[in-house]
Design an enzyme around this catalytic site. Structure first.
Site, mmCIF file in Angstrom:
data_model
loop_
_atom_site.group_PDB
_atom_site.id
_atom_site.type_symbol
_atom_site.label_atom_id
_atom_site.label_comp_id
_atom_site.label_asym_id
_atom_site.label_seq_id
_atom_site.Cartn_x
_atom_site.Cartn_y
_atom_site.Cartn_z
ATOM 1 N N GLU A 275 0.830 -1.214 0.000
ATOM 2 C CA GLU A 275 0.000 0.000 0.000
ATOM 3 C C GLU A 275 0.860 1.259 0.000
ATOM 4 O OE1 GLU A 275 -4.062 -1.561 2.062
ATOM 5 O OE2 GLU A 275 -2.768 -0.338 3.315
ATOM 6 N N ARG A 292 -2.153 -10.930 2.882
ATOM 7 C CA ARG A 292 -3.326 -11.799 2.733
ATOM 8 C C ARG A 292 -4.082 -11.406 1.471
ATOM 9 N NH1 ARG A 292 -6.665 -7.495 3.756
ATOM 10 N NH2 ARG A 292 -5.994 -6.190 5.482
#
Ligand code: ADP
Length: 455
Positions: A275, A292
Site C-alpha cells: 500500500e 493476505r
C-alpha cells in the site's frame, strides 16, 4: 494440489474460497460459530463444523478449535481469508507444527511485513520512499516531539501492529502530541497486544494506491497492477477502482516495480498487497503491506483475468506462476463498492438485523459476491459487509455508468445500507472526475446529508 482444505473464515470470503475450491476440485471443510449456524453458503462446503459461540475469540479467532476442526476434517491446508487469523504469525506457527499448510506467506515474511515499523525500515533500506517520520519506534513523548519538530506538524501517531484503520491518531501541535502520545501507546497495547508506536508526517489530501502481488515458491514475483482505494470512511475503504485515475504511466510503473522489490526483499510468497499514498505532487510513499487476500481483490481479477484465490491455493501447494510480467495485460476498468449493513447518516453505525428484500443486479460485466439473501439475518458480532458489487467494462466511463445502473437495480430492505450513499457518489461530479483524496467522502457527507439509507 490439495485434496481437502479448511476455510477459517465466514461470510462472503468463505463463500469466495469455497467457489474457488469447487472449481479446482478441492474438497472444503467450513467452520462456523453459533451465530452463523444454518448460513446458506455452508451447504456448499463438503463438511462444516461448529467451532463455538458467536464472539470471535471463542470461534473464528480460537486457534485450538480451528485446529481441532482441521484434524477432524483431515485437511492438508487452511485458508484464512481476510481478517480474523489471516495475519497472525502465531497461527501460522501452530499450523506448521501441526503439519498443516497455511495458505498465505511464510511465517518470517508475515512477521516482518506485519510490523509496520519493520516494513518501513525494509522499504528505506532498499530505497523505496516512505512517508517522512521517525527512524524507528518511539519510546517517549520527548522523542516524538523531537521528530515532529523535524518533519513538521501535523503528524500521525501509528501503532506498529495497527490495522483496519485503527491505531492512528493525528496531532496538530505540541500539546496535542503530548496528549495523544501515551493514549496512543495504551490504546495500541489494548487493541493489538503491542504498544509500539511510530510517527509519520500526516499528508494532506493523499490518494491511496496499492499494488497486488503474486509470488510463488520458486522465486517468481509478479505485480497485477494497482487499485485506487481513496474513497474511505474512518480510514477504511468503501469504493475501489482500477486502473487508478489520473496517474501517469511512469508513476504507475514506478509504484508497481517498488511493490515487487518489497515483496522480493521480504521473501514474500502468495498473494499480497503493498500500500502506498500518493500526494498532490505525484510523490508516492510506501505505508504498509497486507499479507493476505484483500476484500477488494475482485477488481484486479476482472482486469487481469487471474483468479487470485485459486492462485493462492495453487501457490501454497507448490505450483509455479505460469506468466512473466510482460504477459500480464490489464483489460478495461473495474470498480467495487462494498455493500455494508451500516447507516451512513449515523456515522456508519453498524446495523445488524434481518434483510427483508434482496434483489441483486446482473447483466454483462456485473459481479455480485455475497453470502446474503432475503431473510438472512446480519449478525451483530462481525464485520458489517454483506456483499461486494463489482463491475468490469472496457473503459472507466463505461464502468462508472455500469456501476450507476447496477446500484440503481440493487434493492435491499430491512437493514440500512451504504447503497443510497453510493448512488449519490456515482452522480457526483467531483468523484466522477476522479480528482479526489482520502477526505473526499467526509466532505461529500458534510455537504449533503444522505437521505434515508434503506432502499
Ligand atoms: P491500516 O493498516 O489501519 O489500514 P494504513 O497505514 O494502511 O492503516 O492507512 C490507512 C489509511 O489511513 C490510508 O489509506 C490513509 O487514508 C490514512 N493514512 C495512513 N497514513 C497516513 C499519512 N501518513 N498521512 C495521511 N493519511 C494517512
Amino acid at each position: 494440489m490439495y485434496k481437502r482444505i479448511l476455510i477459517a473464515n465466514r461470510g462472503e470470503i468463505a463463500l469466495r474460497i469455497i467457489r474457488a475450491c469447487r472449481e479446482l476440485g478441492v474438497e472444503t471443510v467450513a467452520v462456523y460459530s453459533e451465530a452463523d449456524r444454518g448460513a446458506a453458503y455452508l451447504r456448499l462446503a463438503d463438511e462444516a463444523y461448529c467451532i463455538g459461540p458467536p464472539a470471535p475469540k471463542d470461534s473464528y479467532l480460537n486457534i485450538p478449535r480451528i485446529i481441532a476442526a482441521a484434524e477432524v476434517g483431515n485437511v492438508q491446508a487452511i485458508h484464512p481469508g481476510y481478517g480474523f487469523l489471516a495475519e497472525n504469525p502465531h497461527f501460522v506457527d501452530v499450523c506448521q507444527s501441526c503439519k498443516i499448510d497455511f495458505i498465505g506467506p511464510p511465517l518470517e515474511a508475515m512477521t516482518l511485513l506485519g510490523d509496520k515499523n519493520q516494513a518501513r525500515q525494509l522499504a528505506r533500506r532498499i530505497g523505496v520512499p516512505v512517508v517522512p517520520g521517525s527512524p524507528g519506534l518511539l519510546r517517549t513523548e520527548e522523542e516524538a516531539l523531537e521528530v515532529a519538530h523535524q518533519i513538521g506538524f501535523p503528524v500521525l501517531i501509528k501503532a506498529a501492529a495497527g490495522g483496519g484503520g485503527r491505531g492512528m491518531r493525528v496531532a496538530a501541535n505540541d500539546l496535542a502530541l503530548k496528549n495523544e502520545f501515551q493514549q496512543a501507546q495504551a490504546e495500541a497495547k489494548a487493541a493489538f497486544g503491542d504498544g509500539s508506536v511510530y510517527l509519520e508526517k500526516y499528508l494532506e489530501g493523499p490518494r491511496h494506491i496499492e499494488v497486488q502481488i503474486l509470488a510463488d515458491q520458486h522465486g517468481n514475483v509478479l505485480h497485477l497492477y494497482e487499485r485506487d482505494c481513496t474513497v474511505q470512511r474512518r480510514h477504511q475503504k468503501l469504493i475501489e477502482l482500477t486502473p487508478a485515475p489520473h496517474i501517469s504511466e511512469e508513476l504507475r510503473q514506478a509504484i508497481c516495480q517498488d511493490a515487487v522489490r518489497l515483496a522480493q526483499e521480504a521473501g514474500y510468497i502468495n498473494a499480497g498487497t503493498m500500500e502506498f499514498l500518493v500526494d498532490r505532487h505525484g510523490n508516492y510513499y510506501f505505508i504498509e503491506a497486507n499479507t493476505r487476500i484483500q476484500v477488494e481483490h475482485p477488481i484486479t481479477e476482472m482486469i487481469t483475468g487471474v483468479d487470485l484465490v485459486k492462485w493462492q491455493i495453487r501457490i501454497a501447494s507448490g505450483e509455479r506462476l505460469p506468466w512473466r510480467q510482460e504477459q500480464i495485460h490489464p483489460q478495461g476498468a473495474s470498480i467495487e463498492c462494498r455493500i455494508n449493513a451500516e447507516n451512513p447518516q449515523r456515522n456508519f453505525q453498524p446495523s445488524p438485523g434481518k434483510i427483508e428484500e434482496f434483489i441483486v443486479p446482473g447483466g454483462l460485466g456485473v459481479r455480485f459476491d455475497s453470502h446474503a439473501h432475503a431473510g438472512y439475518v446480519v449478525p451483530p458480532f462481525y464485520d458489517s459487509m454483506i456483499g461486494k458489487l463489482i463491475v468490469h467494462q472496457p473503459s472507466r466511463e463505461e464502468a462508472l455508468a455500469c456501476m450507476r445502473r447496477a446500484l440503481d437495480e440493487l434493492h435491499i430492505t430491512g437493514v440500512p445500507t451504504t447503497v443510497e450513499l453510493y448512488r449519490q457518489v456515482f452522480r457526483d461530479g467531483e468523484f466522477l472526475h476522479g480528482k479526489i483524496d482520502t477526505s473526499y467522502l467526509d466532505r461529500f457527507l458534510q455537504q449533503r446529508q444522505a437521505p434515508a439509507a434503506v432502499g
